[in-house]
Design a protein around this motif. Sequence first.
Motif, PDB file in Angstrom:
ATOM      1  N   ALA A  91      11.669  49.139  61.534  1.00 28.19           N
ATOM      2  CA  ALA A  91      11.533  48.088  62.385  1.00 28.19           C
ATOM      3  C   ALA A  91      12.108  46.691  61.771  1.00 28.19           C
ATOM      4  O   ALA A  91      12.753  46.099  62.829  1.00 28.19           O
ATOM      5  CB  ALA A  91      10.053  47.595  62.606  1.00 28.19           C
ATOM      6  N   ASP A  92      12.203  46.529  60.394  1.00 31.48           N
ATOM      7  CA  ASP A  92      12.727  45.287  60.002  1.00 31.48           C
ATOM      8  C   ASP A  92      14.173  45.462  59.894  1.00 31.48           C
ATOM      9  O   ASP A  92      15.062  44.773  59.334  1.00 31.48           O
ATOM     10  CB  ASP A  92      12.052  44.977  58.818  1.00 31.48           C
ATOM     11  CG  ASP A  92      12.248  46.058  57.589  1.00 31.48           C
ATOM     12  OD1 ASP A  92      12.477  47.152  57.962  1.00 31.48           O
ATOM     13  OD2 ASP A  92      11.931  45.675  56.496  1.00 31.48           O
ATOM     14  N   TYR A  96      17.579  43.649  66.935  1.00 33.50           N
ATOM     15  CA  TYR A  96      16.879  43.331  68.269  1.00 33.50           C
ATOM     16  C   TYR A  96      17.879  42.465  69.492  1.00 33.50           C
ATOM     17  O   TYR A  96      17.731  42.783  70.619  1.00 33.50           O
ATOM     18  CB  TYR A  96      15.617  42.448  67.988  1.00 33.50           C
ATOM     19  CG  TYR A  96      14.614  43.471  67.299  1.00 33.50           C
ATOM     20  CD1 TYR A  96      14.037  44.403  68.160  1.00 33.50           C
ATOM     21  CD2 TYR A  96      14.574  43.304  65.956  1.00 33.50           C
ATOM     22  CE1 TYR A  96      13.087  45.284  67.387  1.00 33.50           C
ATOM     23  CE2 TYR A  96      13.865  44.166  65.051  1.00 33.50           C
ATOM     24  CZ  TYR A  96      13.070  45.219  65.761  1.00 33.50           C
ATOM     25  OH  TYR A  96      12.222  45.744  65.288  1.00 33.50           O
ATOM     26  N   LEU A 115       7.555  49.961  67.685  1.00 31.93           N
ATOM     27  CA  LEU A 115       8.770  49.486  68.093  1.00 31.93           C
ATOM     28  C   LEU A 115       8.789  49.072  69.605  1.00 31.93           C
ATOM     29  O   LEU A 115       9.397  48.117  69.817  1.00 31.93           O
ATOM     30  CB  LEU A 115       9.851  50.892  68.153  1.00 31.93           C
ATOM     31  CG  LEU A 115       9.980  51.355  66.971  1.00 31.93           C
ATOM     32  CD1 LEU A 115      11.227  52.523  67.000  1.00 31.93           C
ATOM     33  CD2 LEU A 115      10.619  50.364  65.723  1.00 31.93           C
ATOM     34  N   ALA A 118       7.466  45.373  68.788  1.00 30.18           N
ATOM     35  CA  ALA A 118       8.587  44.768  68.110  1.00 30.18           C
ATOM     36  C   ALA A 118       9.673  44.504  69.430  1.00 30.18           C
ATOM     37  O   ALA A 118      10.370  43.481  69.192  1.00 30.18           O
ATOM     38  CB  ALA A 118       9.275  45.632  67.221  1.00 30.18           C
ATOM     39  N   GLN A 121       8.781  41.577  71.401  1.00 30.78           N
ATOM     40  CA  GLN A 121       8.650  40.125  70.956  1.00 30.78           C
ATOM     41  C   GLN A 121       9.937  39.780  70.571  1.00 30.78           C
ATOM     42  O   GLN A 121      10.138  38.638  70.601  1.00 30.78           O
ATOM     43  CB  GLN A 121       7.677  40.473  69.821  1.00 30.78           C
ATOM     44  CG  GLN A 121       6.389  40.541  69.982  1.00 30.78           C
ATOM     45  CD  GLN A 121       5.399  40.620  68.639  1.00 30.78           C
ATOM     46  OE1 GLN A 121       4.162  40.875  69.109  1.00 30.78           O
ATOM     47  NE2 GLN A 121       5.922  40.533  67.578  1.00 30.78           N
ATOM     48  N   THR A 186       0.736  46.604  63.030  1.00 32.24           N
ATOM     49  CA  THR A 186       1.707  45.346  63.047  1.00 32.24           C
ATOM     50  C   THR A 186       0.716  44.069  62.585  1.00 32.24           C
ATOM     51  O   THR A 186       1.623  43.147  61.903  1.00 32.24           O
ATOM     52  CB  THR A 186       1.752  44.967  64.588  1.00 32.24           C
ATOM     53  OG1 THR A 186       0.650  44.628  64.951  1.00 32.24           O
ATOM     54  CG2 THR A 186       2.452  46.383  65.271  1.00 32.24           C
ATOM     55  N   LYS A 190       5.686  40.417  60.446  1.00 33.57           N
ATOM     56  CA  LYS A 190       6.437  39.656  61.363  1.00 33.57           C
ATOM     57  C   LYS A 190       6.383  40.223  62.789  1.00 33.57           C
ATOM     58  O   LYS A 190       6.601  39.441  63.633  1.00 33.57           O
ATOM     59  CB  LYS A 190       7.886  39.404  61.002  1.00 33.57           C
ATOM     60  CG  LYS A 190       8.787  40.637  60.966  1.00 33.57           C
ATOM     61  CD  LYS A 190      10.175  40.371  60.642  1.00 33.57           C
ATOM     62  CE  LYS A 190      10.914  39.698  61.609  1.00 33.57           C
ATOM     63  NZ  LYS A 190      12.473  39.847  61.425  1.00 33.57           N
ATOM     64  N   PHE A 191       6.090  41.481  62.928  1.00 32.63           N
ATOM     65  CA  PHE A 191       5.833  42.306  64.249  1.00 32.63           C
ATOM     66  C   PHE A 191       4.480  42.199  64.702  1.00 32.63           C
ATOM     67  O   PHE A 191       4.068  42.989  65.752  1.00 32.63           O
ATOM     68  CB  PHE A 191       6.370  43.601  64.115  1.00 32.63           C
ATOM     69  CG  PHE A 191       7.686  43.674  63.615  1.00 32.63           C
ATOM     70  CD1 PHE A 191       8.867  43.365  64.161  1.00 32.63           C
ATOM     71  CD2 PHE A 191       7.778  43.942  62.116  1.00 32.63           C
ATOM     72  CE1 PHE A 191      10.149  43.479  63.804  1.00 32.63           C
ATOM     73  CE2 PHE A 191       9.127  44.128  61.632  1.00 32.63           C
ATOM     74  CZ  PHE A 191      10.224  44.033  62.451  1.00 32.63           C
TER      75      PHE A 191
END
Length: 293
Positions: A91-92, A96, A115, A118, A121, A186, A190-191
């Motif tokens: 994810a990081d 995006y 995901l 993520a 957002q 999450t 940050k997600f």
Amino acid sequence: MIIRPKHLNKGDTVGVIALSNPMDVESLQNPLSIFSEMGLQYKLGQTIGLSGKYLAGTDEERVQDLHQMIIDPEVKAIFCVTDGYGAARIADQIDYPLLAEHPKIFWGCSDITFLHIAFHQFSNVATFHGPALSKIVDEQSKKMLYQLFAPYEIFYDESLSPLVSIIPGAVRGEIIGGNLRRIVDTLGTKFEINTLGKILLLEEADLQIEEIDRLLNQLRLAGKLKEASGFAIGSVGKEDILALFKEYLSPYKKPAVAGFNIGHSKPNIGIPLGVEVILDADEKLLRLLPGVE
């Protein structure tokens, strides 16, 4: 405004990738025939056939595969073939803005919930909570794939499955969420899921009641249940599990309906996430705006 990807047309090409557990090509032969039935071409990602101890290749290989499918002009939709574990690990590392620049259909559930959250957002793109390609085995689940060909509303009432009104009332808002475990994963990152004013979709596989309790309590302590405006709950099965959801949700007096065949169920009804919906606990229905344009 949420970005809706363009709908599919017959003859389009879709991408097939594994962002969680591995999948060998031989096991995909029957699932891939679904695309032929729908008049679609498909392109296999580099993660198909790759295997580590329990992941479809390295984190770098899975991120690269996702990015390649996003930027490939031939690929109009991306389907995840597995849904066990591993998506949160990349994810990081995802770009995006890339999906916002090249919005396309992204389909998956369970582990892919991380995901979905993520992408909503950080890309502001509607995605689709639907069964992994390897698990689309019944006609109702297959039928829901056709929502990708035209922008039409989904009307989920008791004609699809028995529903239970846990808390009365009706509410309109954006639907987010998915698998309960991955939503909780999450938290503190940050997600972290933003449930403020949202209708929260919660679904889970066969967990012991103590584990469901722990997960719901974590959401409660994080303020996520209080901030949500309503709750759409998958088939929870046992009466004691349903009673547990009622125990946790009743204090908030927000509309809540359980029994949706969305998630770990058969059929598994695919729905768009990030779109406006109406949840009516009095009439026991969920009405969703299209996920494509």
